[in-house]
Design a protein around this motif. Structure first.
Motif, PDB file in Angstrom:
ATOM      1  N   LEU A 362     -87.716  -7.010 -32.889  1.00  0.00           N
ATOM      2  CA  LEU A 362     -86.796  -6.618 -33.949  1.00  0.00           C
ATOM      3  C   LEU A 362     -85.723  -5.664 -33.414  1.00  0.00           C
ATOM      4  O   LEU A 362     -86.016  -4.774 -32.612  1.00  0.00           O
ATOM      5  CB  LEU A 362     -87.603  -5.915 -35.048  1.00  0.00           C
ATOM      6  CG  LEU A 362     -86.910  -5.452 -36.312  1.00  0.00           C
ATOM      7  CD1 LEU A 362     -86.469  -6.636 -37.158  1.00  0.00           C
ATOM      8  CD2 LEU A 362     -87.868  -4.551 -37.117  1.00  0.00           C
ATOM      9  N   VAL A 363     -84.499  -5.876 -33.843  1.00  0.00           N
ATOM     10  CA  VAL A 363     -83.395  -4.940 -33.599  1.00  0.00           C
ATOM     11  C   VAL A 363     -82.746  -4.628 -34.941  1.00  0.00           C
ATOM     12  O   VAL A 363     -82.471  -5.534 -35.733  1.00  0.00           O
ATOM     13  CB  VAL A 363     -82.341  -5.528 -32.638  1.00  0.00           C
ATOM     14  CG1 VAL A 363     -81.112  -4.622 -32.563  1.00  0.00           C
ATOM     15  CG2 VAL A 363     -82.930  -5.742 -31.251  1.00  0.00           C
ATOM     16  N   ILE A 364     -82.497  -3.343 -35.189  1.00  0.00           N
ATOM     17  CA  ILE A 364     -81.793  -2.908 -36.396  1.00  0.00           C
ATOM     18  C   ILE A 364     -80.614  -2.049 -35.965  1.00  0.00           C
ATOM     19  O   ILE A 364     -80.785  -1.092 -35.185  1.00  0.00           O
ATOM     20  CB  ILE A 364     -82.699  -2.094 -37.345  1.00  0.00           C
ATOM     21  CG1 ILE A 364     -83.924  -2.914 -37.769  1.00  0.00           C
ATOM     22  CG2 ILE A 364     -81.920  -1.629 -38.562  1.00  0.00           C
ATOM     23  CD1 ILE A 364     -84.945  -2.107 -38.575  1.00  0.00           C
ATOM     24  N   VAL A 365     -79.428  -2.379 -36.439  1.00  0.00           N
ATOM     25  CA  VAL A 365     -78.230  -1.574 -36.177  1.00  0.00           C
ATOM     26  C   VAL A 365     -77.722  -1.026 -37.503  1.00  0.00           C
ATOM     27  O   VAL A 365     -77.558  -1.781 -38.467  1.00  0.00           O
ATOM     28  CB  VAL A 365     -77.131  -2.400 -35.487  1.00  0.00           C
ATOM     29  CG1 VAL A 365     -75.882  -1.543 -35.261  1.00  0.00           C
ATOM     30  CG2 VAL A 365     -77.624  -2.964 -34.158  1.00  0.00           C
ATOM     31  N   LEU A 366     -77.486   0.267 -37.553  1.00  0.00           N
ATOM     32  CA  LEU A 366     -76.986   0.919 -38.752  1.00  0.00           C
ATOM     33  C   LEU A 366     -75.717   1.691 -38.431  1.00  0.00           C
ATOM     34  O   LEU A 366     -75.625   2.333 -37.375  1.00  0.00           O
ATOM     35  CB  LEU A 366     -78.025   1.894 -39.319  1.00  0.00           C
ATOM     36  CG  LEU A 366     -79.414   1.336 -39.658  1.00  0.00           C
ATOM     37  CD1 LEU A 366     -80.326   2.462 -40.136  1.00  0.00           C
ATOM     38  CD2 LEU A 366     -79.321   0.238 -40.703  1.00  0.00           C
ATOM     39  N   ARG A 367     -74.750   1.660 -39.351  1.00  0.00           N
ATOM     40  CA  ARG A 367     -73.529   2.458 -39.225  1.00  0.00           C
ATOM     41  C   ARG A 367     -73.350   3.290 -40.482  1.00  0.00           C
ATOM     42  O   ARG A 367     -73.363   2.761 -41.596  1.00  0.00           O
ATOM     43  CB  ARG A 367     -72.300   1.555 -39.029  1.00  0.00           C
ATOM     44  CG  ARG A 367     -72.444   0.480 -37.956  1.00  0.00           C
ATOM     45  CD  ARG A 367     -72.817   1.028 -36.593  1.00  0.00           C
ATOM     46  NE  ARG A 367     -71.819   1.915 -36.012  1.00  0.00           N
ATOM     47  CZ  ARG A 367     -70.791   1.496 -35.236  1.00  0.00           C
ATOM     48  NH1 ARG A 367     -70.615   0.212 -35.011  1.00  0.00           N
ATOM     49  NH2 ARG A 367     -69.958   2.366 -34.713  1.00  0.00           N
ATOM     50  N   TRP A 368     -73.238   4.596 -40.279  1.00  0.00           N
ATOM     51  CA  TRP A 368     -73.041   5.566 -41.359  1.00  0.00           C
ATOM     52  C   TRP A 368     -74.233   5.615 -42.323  1.00  0.00           C
ATOM     53  O   TRP A 368     -74.089   5.858 -43.509  1.00  0.00           O
ATOM     54  CB  TRP A 368     -71.747   5.300 -42.132  1.00  0.00           C
ATOM     55  CG  TRP A 368     -70.545   5.181 -41.249  1.00  0.00           C
ATOM     56  CD1 TRP A 368     -69.749   4.082 -41.092  1.00  0.00           C
ATOM     57  CD2 TRP A 368     -69.999   6.188 -40.387  1.00  0.00           C
ATOM     58  NE1 TRP A 368     -68.746   4.341 -40.178  1.00  0.00           N
ATOM     59  CE2 TRP A 368     -68.866   5.638 -39.742  1.00  0.00           C
ATOM     60  CE3 TRP A 368     -70.343   7.519 -40.095  1.00  0.00           C
ATOM     61  CZ2 TRP A 368     -68.095   6.355 -38.821  1.00  0.00           C
ATOM     62  CZ3 TRP A 368     -69.570   8.238 -39.184  1.00  0.00           C
ATOM     63  CH2 TRP A 368     -68.469   7.654 -38.570  1.00  0.00           C
ATOM     64  N   ILE A 369     -75.424   5.359 -41.793  1.00  0.00           N
ATOM     65  CA  ILE A 369     -76.662   5.430 -42.591  1.00  0.00           C
ATOM     66  C   ILE A 369     -77.608   6.383 -41.856  1.00  0.00           C
ATOM     67  O   ILE A 369     -78.261   6.002 -40.878  1.00  0.00           O
ATOM     68  CB  ILE A 369     -77.298   4.039 -42.773  1.00  0.00           C
ATOM     69  CG1 ILE A 369     -76.315   3.117 -43.507  1.00  0.00           C
ATOM     70  CG2 ILE A 369     -78.622   4.144 -43.541  1.00  0.00           C
ATOM     71  CD1 ILE A 369     -76.759   1.673 -43.592  1.00  0.00           C
ATOM     72  N   PRO A 370     -77.692   7.645 -42.266  1.00  0.00           N
ATOM     73  CA  PRO A 370     -78.427   8.651 -41.486  1.00  0.00           C
ATOM     74  C   PRO A 370     -79.936   8.436 -41.381  1.00  0.00           C
ATOM     75  O   PRO A 370     -80.530   8.773 -40.360  1.00  0.00           O
ATOM     76  CB  PRO A 370     -78.115   9.963 -42.228  1.00  0.00           C
ATOM     77  CG  PRO A 370     -76.826   9.704 -42.939  1.00  0.00           C
ATOM     78  CD  PRO A 370     -76.905   8.260 -43.352  1.00  0.00           C
ATOM     79  N   ASP A 371     -80.576   7.904 -42.413  1.00  0.00           N
ATOM     80  CA  ASP A 371     -82.045   7.878 -42.453  1.00  0.00           C
ATOM     81  C   ASP A 371     -82.599   6.614 -41.795  1.00  0.00           C
ATOM     82  O   ASP A 371     -83.010   5.664 -42.472  1.00  0.00           O
ATOM     83  CB  ASP A 371     -82.515   7.982 -43.901  1.00  0.00           C
ATOM     84  CG  ASP A 371     -84.017   8.228 -44.009  1.00  0.00           C
ATOM     85  OD1 ASP A 371     -84.716   8.189 -42.980  1.00  0.00           O
ATOM     86  OD2 ASP A 371     -84.489   8.458 -45.141  1.00  0.00           O
ATOM     87  N   LEU A 372     -82.648   6.614 -40.472  1.00  0.00           N
ATOM     88  CA  LEU A 372     -83.201   5.468 -39.757  1.00  0.00           C
ATOM     89  C   LEU A 372     -84.670   5.258 -40.111  1.00  0.00           C
ATOM     90  O   LEU A 372     -85.109   4.125 -40.343  1.00  0.00           O
ATOM     91  CB  LEU A 372     -83.066   5.671 -38.245  1.00  0.00           C
ATOM     92  CG  LEU A 372     -83.746   4.619 -37.370  1.00  0.00           C
ATOM     93  CD1 LEU A 372     -83.132   3.241 -37.563  1.00  0.00           C
ATOM     94  CD2 LEU A 372     -83.698   5.030 -35.896  1.00  0.00           C
ATOM     95  N   ALA A 373     -85.449   6.324 -40.157  1.00  0.00           N
ATOM     96  CA  ALA A 373     -86.884   6.191 -40.428  1.00  0.00           C
ATOM     97  C   ALA A 373     -87.124   5.528 -41.779  1.00  0.00           C
ATOM     98  O   ALA A 373     -88.021   4.689 -41.926  1.00  0.00           O
ATOM     99  CB  ALA A 373     -87.566   7.553 -40.371  1.00  0.00           C
TER     100      ALA A 373
END
Length: 384
Positions: A362-373
């Motif tokens: 799995l790969v997850i990319v987030l932009r401008w979303i602080p709560d990765l956990a």
């Protein structure tokens, strides 16, 4: 046995190395998206409950922070109050809205926002810089990560008893405690400590972790001296072009971070956006970079960096078990409780993340979303 293989075997042990090779043997022939294309998979076919995955995406978007838009204003407001004489030396730009991508088995199962928009990415740039160190080690430009950097680079930045002991490993795990000024920025200017940070006590290199963009920028300059060409060119030729990245990304330095090498003027890049500059890149290009790490450095039939580097980056920093070679780790699942211990991530100010999870492919990319956990917990909770 090359230097990187020796390092991994001494740092992690033969048992861990064998498990790593077995885990990646089945992944070597897995799908890698062609340039300009993304293979899509139905969430149910990829092992997700579609409704729960949709709810995870909705939660991520609801927790995005994309205002105010002016990044120069945001950076100054965040750092200037605690850093005397704070200045921005590199470009910044604006932010518009959040975006994200979720890949399973290399295929796109969810995406949102403008995934082709180029955004400032802050300290995610550090993980790209770490990859260039892997190339330098594999090419023999660095013989051993435990050698002093002073044996390789000129200019006086590593002169003296203290700085002369700093090794490549110390720069990679942010334990160098380098003392000096680079690009008119003193080392203490980033997250100053004590009443008079100019008189701070020095700690022996390799004994104390401290997150510090000035010292990461010194690593960038040192690698520039090794490659003898601008680091963005090395990254483009060796990594980004082979994985089919776009031509829209840019890696900036500062207005004053120019050096003369071999009669040519080159800009030394920034390893983050603390003082402006750094890597400006799209969500889609981040996803390709994350997928390259998920595949152990292999893209199609080409090994772009040694697979051993996946174990090397898991070597924890002194006194900081959740930080490796400019990547964030998850020992005892302390940083991301829902994720496996072996998951790792690149992270940048403002909510930029590349999450890599070998156990779940799995790969997850987030932009401008602080709560990765929080996002990872909900995405993994959507798996059947």
């Amino acid at each position: 046995m090359n230097a990187l293989a020796q390092h991994v075997r001494s740092a992690r042990g033969l048992a861990a190395w064998a498990l790593f090779l077995l885990a990646h043997a089945a992944l070597a022939v897995d799908y890698s998206p062609p340039r300009g294309q993304w293979g899509a998979a139905d969430p149910a076919d990829a092992g997700f409950d579609p409704d729960r995955l949709g709810a995870a995406v909705e939660w991520a978007r609801a927790n995005a922070v994309a205002e105010p838009a002016d990044l120069r204003e945001i950076i100054t407001a965040h750092f200037a109050p605690r850093e005397p004489g704070f200045r921005i030396f590199g470009p910044t730009g604006t932010r518009d809205a959040d975006s994200g991508m979720i890949l399973r088995h290399g295929k796109l199962v969810a995406h949102w926002g403008d995934t082709r928009r180029v955004d400032m990415t802050f300290s995610v740039a550090k993980s790209y810089l770490s990859t260039l160190a892997a190339l330098a080690l594999a090419d023999g430009l660095i013989a051993d990560l435990d050698e002093p950097v002073a044996r390789y680079v000129t200019g006086g930045h590593f002169a003296g008893a203290h700085n002369g002991r700093i090794t490549w490993r110390h720069l990679l795990n942010q334990s160098s405690d380098w003392s000096g000024t680079l690009w008119d920025i003193p080392d203490w200017a980033d997250r100053p400590e004590g009443e008079d940070p100019e008189q701070r006590p020095l700690h022996p290199p390799g004994t104390r972790y401290k997150y510090n963009d000035v010292r990461v920028n010194l690593l960038a300059l040192s690698l520039l001296e090794l490659f003898r060409e601008p680091l963005p060119q090395v990254l483009k030729r060796r990594i980004m072009d082979p994985i089919g990245a776009s031509t829209t990304w840019r890696w900036h330095g500062y207005e004053n971070s120019w050096v003369d090498l071999d009669g040519l003027k080159m800009q030394s890049v920034s390893g983050g956006g603390h003082f402006g500059g750094g890597l400006f890149i799209s969500t889609e290009d981040h996803a390709r970079f994350g997928l390259l790490f998920l595949r152990g450095g292999r893209w199609g039939d080409e090994q772009l960096f040694p697979a051993e580097w996946l174990e090397a980056i898991r070597t924890p920093a002194p006194g900081r078990a959740d930080y490796g070679y400019l990547w964030w780790l998850n020992p005892e699942r302390a940083r991301i409780p829902a994720a496996p211990e072996r998951a790792f991530a690149a992270a940048g100010f403002g909510g930029h993340h590349i999450y890599v999870d070998e156990q779940h492919d799995l790969v997850i990319v987030l932009r401008w979303i602080p709560d990765l956990a929080g996002v990872v917990e909900r995405v993994l909770g959507a798996l059947e």
